[in-house]
Scaffold this motif. Sequence first.
Motif, PDB file in Angstrom:
ATOM      1  N   ASN A 114       0.797  -1.226   0.000  1.00  0.00           N
ATOM      2  CA  ASN A 114       0.000   0.000   0.000  1.00  0.00           C
ATOM      3  C   ASN A 114       0.830   1.278   0.000  1.00  0.00           C
ATOM      4  O   ASN A 114       0.672   2.115  -0.887  1.00  0.00           O
ATOM      5  CB  ASN A 114      -0.956   0.010   1.202  1.00  0.00           C
ATOM      6  N   LEU A 115       1.688   1.423   1.021  1.00  0.00           N
ATOM      7  CA  LEU A 115       2.367   2.711   1.169  1.00  0.00           C
ATOM      8  C   LEU A 115       3.300   3.021   0.005  1.00  0.00           C
ATOM      9  O   LEU A 115       3.269   4.134  -0.537  1.00  0.00           O
ATOM     10  CB  LEU A 115       3.131   2.771   2.489  1.00  0.00           C
ATOM     11  N   SER A 116       4.119   2.064  -0.403  1.00  0.00           N
ATOM     12  CA  SER A 116       5.075   2.332  -1.476  1.00  0.00           C
ATOM     13  C   SER A 116       4.383   2.779  -2.773  1.00  0.00           C
ATOM     14  O   SER A 116       4.751   3.814  -3.333  1.00  0.00           O
ATOM     15  CB  SER A 116       5.960   1.108  -1.710  1.00  0.00           C
ATOM     16  N   PRO A 117       3.356   2.057  -3.260  1.00  0.00           N
ATOM     17  CA  PRO A 117       2.706   2.546  -4.492  1.00  0.00           C
ATOM     18  C   PRO A 117       1.977   3.872  -4.304  1.00  0.00           C
ATOM     19  O   PRO A 117       1.968   4.714  -5.211  1.00  0.00           O
ATOM     20  CB  PRO A 117       1.738   1.429  -4.879  1.00  0.00           C
ATOM     21  N   GLN A 118       1.389   4.078  -3.123  1.00  0.00           N
ATOM     22  CA  GLN A 118       0.707   5.355  -2.884  1.00  0.00           C
ATOM     23  C   GLN A 118       1.711   6.503  -2.901  1.00  0.00           C
ATOM     24  O   GLN A 118       1.455   7.551  -3.510  1.00  0.00           O
ATOM     25  CB  GLN A 118      -0.044   5.312  -1.549  1.00  0.00           C
ATOM     26  N   LEU A 119       2.844   6.315  -2.234  1.00  0.00           N
ATOM     27  CA  LEU A 119       3.854   7.374  -2.209  1.00  0.00           C
ATOM     28  C   LEU A 119       4.479   7.599  -3.575  1.00  0.00           C
ATOM     29  O   LEU A 119       4.817   8.731  -3.921  1.00  0.00           O
ATOM     30  CB  LEU A 119       4.945   7.051  -1.186  1.00  0.00           C
ATOM     31  N   THR A 120       4.643   6.532  -4.345  1.00  0.00           N
ATOM     32  CA  THR A 120       5.187   6.684  -5.698  1.00  0.00           C
ATOM     33  C   THR A 120       4.322   7.664  -6.488  1.00  0.00           C
ATOM     34  O   THR A 120       4.835   8.569  -7.162  1.00  0.00           O
ATOM     35  CB  THR A 120       5.266   5.323  -6.412  1.00  0.00           C
ATOM     36  N   SER A 121       3.003   7.534  -6.371  1.00  0.00           N
ATOM     37  CA  SER A 121       2.087   8.460  -7.062  1.00  0.00           C
ATOM     38  C   SER A 121       2.156   9.854  -6.460  1.00  0.00           C
ATOM     39  O   SER A 121       2.192  10.854  -7.181  1.00  0.00           O
ATOM     40  CB  SER A 121       0.651   7.936  -6.980  1.00  0.00           C
ATOM     41  N   ILE A 122       2.159   9.932  -5.136  1.00  0.00           N
ATOM     42  CA  ILE A 122       2.164  11.235  -4.463  1.00  0.00           C
ATOM     43  C   ILE A 122       3.444  12.010  -4.783  1.00  0.00           C
ATOM     44  O   ILE A 122       3.401  13.215  -5.049  1.00  0.00           O
ATOM     45  CB  ILE A 122       2.003  11.049  -2.938  1.00  0.00           C
ATOM     46  N   LEU A 123       4.588  11.320  -4.763  1.00  0.00           N
ATOM     47  CA  LEU A 123       5.867  12.009  -4.984  1.00  0.00           C
ATOM     48  C   LEU A 123       5.966  12.601  -6.390  1.00  0.00           C
ATOM     49  O   LEU A 123       6.691  13.574  -6.597  1.00  0.00           O
ATOM     50  CB  LEU A 123       7.039  11.068  -4.713  1.00  0.00           C
ATOM     51  N   LEU A 124       5.228  12.040  -7.339  1.00  0.00           N
ATOM     52  CA  LEU A 124       5.213  12.611  -8.692  1.00  0.00           C
ATOM     53  C   LEU A 124       4.554  13.982  -8.729  1.00  0.00           C
ATOM     54  O   LEU A 124       4.794  14.769  -9.645  1.00  0.00           O
ATOM     55  CB  LEU A 124       4.493  11.657  -9.658  1.00  0.00           C
ATOM     56  N   THR A 125       3.705  14.265  -7.728  1.00  0.00           N
ATOM     57  CA  THR A 125       2.965  15.533  -7.716  1.00  0.00           C
ATOM     58  C   THR A 125       3.635  16.590  -6.833  1.00  0.00           C
ATOM     59  O   THR A 125       3.186  17.726  -6.804  1.00  0.00           O
ATOM     60  CB  THR A 125       1.531  15.316  -7.199  1.00  0.00           C
ATOM     61  N   LEU A 126       4.691  16.202  -6.110  1.00  0.00           N
ATOM     62  CA  LEU A 126       5.339  17.116  -5.174  1.00  0.00           C
ATOM     63  C   LEU A 126       6.679  17.607  -5.710  1.00  0.00           C
ATOM     64  O   LEU A 126       7.292  16.932  -6.539  1.00  0.00           O
ATOM     65  CB  LEU A 126       5.589  16.401  -3.838  1.00  0.00           C
ATOM     66  N   PRO A 127       7.144  18.747  -5.202  1.00  0.00           N
ATOM     67  CA  PRO A 127       8.520  19.149  -5.528  1.00  0.00           C
ATOM     68  C   PRO A 127       9.484  18.087  -5.002  1.00  0.00           C
ATOM     69  O   PRO A 127       9.128  17.318  -4.108  1.00  0.00           O
ATOM     70  CB  PRO A 127       8.706  20.469  -4.772  1.00  0.00           C
ATOM     71  N   PRO A 128      10.699  18.029  -5.535  1.00  0.00           N
ATOM     72  CA  PRO A 128      11.659  17.024  -5.062  1.00  0.00           C
ATOM     73  C   PRO A 128      11.836  17.067  -3.546  1.00  0.00           C
ATOM     74  O   PRO A 128      11.844  18.144  -2.934  1.00  0.00           O
ATOM     75  CB  PRO A 128      12.960  17.406  -5.779  1.00  0.00           C
ATOM     76  N   LEU A 129      11.971  15.909  -2.967  1.00  0.00           N
ATOM     77  CA  LEU A 129      12.193  15.822  -1.519  1.00  0.00           C
ATOM     78  C   LEU A 129      13.501  16.514  -1.156  1.00  0.00           C
ATOM     79  O   LEU A 129      14.504  16.372  -1.846  1.00  0.00           O
ATOM     80  CB  LEU A 129      12.262  14.357  -1.086  1.00  0.00           C
ATOM     81  N   ARG A 130      13.477  17.227  -0.051  1.00  0.00           N
ATOM     82  CA  ARG A 130      14.675  17.906   0.433  1.00  0.00           C
ATOM     83  C   ARG A 130      15.376  17.111   1.530  1.00  0.00           C
ATOM     84  O   ARG A 130      16.535  17.364   1.833  1.00  0.00           O
ATOM     85  CB  ARG A 130      14.321  19.296   0.965  1.00  0.00           C
ATOM     86  N   SER A 131      14.647  16.160   2.146  1.00  0.00           N
ATOM     87  CA  SER A 131      15.238  15.406   3.252  1.00  0.00           C
ATOM     88  C   SER A 131      14.466  14.109   3.466  1.00  0.00           C
ATOM     89  O   SER A 131      13.321  13.972   3.039  1.00  0.00           O
ATOM     90  CB  SER A 131      15.209  16.235   4.548  1.00  0.00           C
ATOM     91  N   TYR A 132      15.124  13.186   4.160  1.00  0.00           N
ATOM     92  CA  TYR A 132      14.443  11.947   4.551  1.00  0.00           C
ATOM     93  C   TYR A 132      13.366  12.243   5.589  1.00  0.00           C
ATOM     94  O   TYR A 132      12.348  11.566   5.646  1.00  0.00           O
ATOM     95  CB  TYR A 132      15.452  10.948   5.102  1.00  0.00           C
ATOM     96  N   SER A 133      13.593  13.260   6.408  1.00  0.00           N
ATOM     97  CA  SER A 133      12.583  13.666   7.385  1.00  0.00           C
ATOM     98  C   SER A 133      11.282  14.050   6.673  1.00  0.00           C
ATOM     99  O   SER A 133      10.190  13.730   7.127  1.00  0.00           O
ATOM    100  CB  SER A 133      13.109  14.824   8.229  1.00  0.00           C
ATOM    101  N   GLN A 134      11.416  14.729   5.541  1.00  0.00           N
ATOM    102  CA  GLN A 134      10.244  15.093   4.757  1.00  0.00           C
ATOM    103  C   GLN A 134       9.567  13.831   4.207  1.00  0.00           C
ATOM    104  O   GLN A 134       8.339  13.731   4.193  1.00  0.00           O
ATOM    105  CB  GLN A 134      10.641  16.029   3.606  1.00  0.00           C
ATOM    106  N   LEU A 135      10.343  12.839   3.787  1.00  0.00           N
ATOM    107  CA  LEU A 135       9.778  11.572   3.324  1.00  0.00           C
ATOM    108  C   LEU A 135       8.989  10.903   4.450  1.00  0.00           C
ATOM    109  O   LEU A 135       7.890  10.380   4.229  1.00  0.00           O
ATOM    110  CB  LEU A 135      10.882  10.637   2.832  1.00  0.00           C
ATOM    111  N   ILE A 136       9.518  10.937   5.660  1.00  0.00           N
ATOM    112  CA  ILE A 136       8.806  10.365   6.812  1.00  0.00           C
ATOM    113  C   ILE A 136       7.495  11.098   7.024  1.00  0.00           C
ATOM    114  O   ILE A 136       6.440  10.477   7.221  1.00  0.00           O
ATOM    115  CB  ILE A 136       9.703  10.406   8.066  1.00  0.00           C
ATOM    116  N   ASP A 137       7.520  12.435   6.962  1.00  0.00           N
ATOM    117  CA  ASP A 137       6.294  13.220   7.160  1.00  0.00           C
ATOM    118  C   ASP A 137       5.249  12.909   6.096  1.00  0.00           C
ATOM    119  O   ASP A 137       4.062  12.746   6.410  1.00  0.00           O
ATOM    120  CB  ASP A 137       6.608  14.720   7.163  1.00  0.00           C
ATOM    121  N   VAL A 138       5.669  12.837   4.840  1.00  0.00           N
ATOM    122  CA  VAL A 138       4.730  12.517   3.754  1.00  0.00           C
ATOM    123  C   VAL A 138       4.152  11.113   3.970  1.00  0.00           C
ATOM    124  O   VAL A 138       2.951  10.880   3.793  1.00  0.00           O
ATOM    125  CB  VAL A 138       5.419  12.638   2.371  1.00  0.00           C
ATOM    126  N   SER A 139       5.002  10.194   4.404  1.00  0.00           N
ATOM    127  CA  SER A 139       4.550   8.823   4.674  1.00  0.00           C
ATOM    128  C   SER A 139       3.522   8.804   5.791  1.00  0.00           C
ATOM    129  O   SER A 139       2.464   8.157   5.666  1.00  0.00           O
ATOM    130  CB  SER A 139       5.736   7.934   5.065  1.00  0.00           C
TER     131      SER A 139
END
Length: 199
Positions: A34-59
């Motif tokens: 669930n999470l990996s495919p959902q985030l794959t779609s979400i990350l396409l709509t966001l500006p590039p990640l600036r940090s892993y902390s931001q990846l955790i927050d989006v997750s």
Amino acid sequence: MIPSLEQIQASRPGHSLADALNILFEHSPVLISNLSPQLTSILLTLPPLRSYSQLIDVSLNQIGTWDHKMRAQFISGHPRIGENKNLSKLSAKEQGATSTTAAPPPEVLARLAHLNACYEKKYPGLIYITFVNGRTRAAIAEEMEDKLGIVHSLSPDDPIVADIEPIAIGGPGWTSELDRAVVDIGLIAKNRLGALGIE
């Protein structure tokens, strides 16, 4: 080794993203299904990640949209407090189960095993999650006793697990505990960034 942010964002099938999620959050099937495919779609709509902390927050924001059954599956990827077997390297370090740390007394481990059983009887479908943050297992045992409303003890069998009244799955108390566990997993994940030497 955790994949780079560039690898994660360039990952169309989500393999690098799934690898990163397994390291940050501990493996659970729901991360992959669930999470990996959902985030794959979400990350396409966001500006590039600036940090892993931001990846955790989006997750965590995405996990917050899941029903309680999926969120319970997510937290079940973490080991129980006091477990020493089949731990990831990061979990072993966080729980103080590495060969460089003194083993907790057997009575503390027995108490934790009993408290895990008590907790899982009271909160069906959940396991106890807490951000250990360097605390001893004895301190965590006391925290669990407080959460369960039982006296501090080193008894390996008091109270009797069968005597504990479970609370309703999906009810306010159960959901509050699930939400707290998800928040603590976020704290654990962010703490892991330091252990991994990244921001």
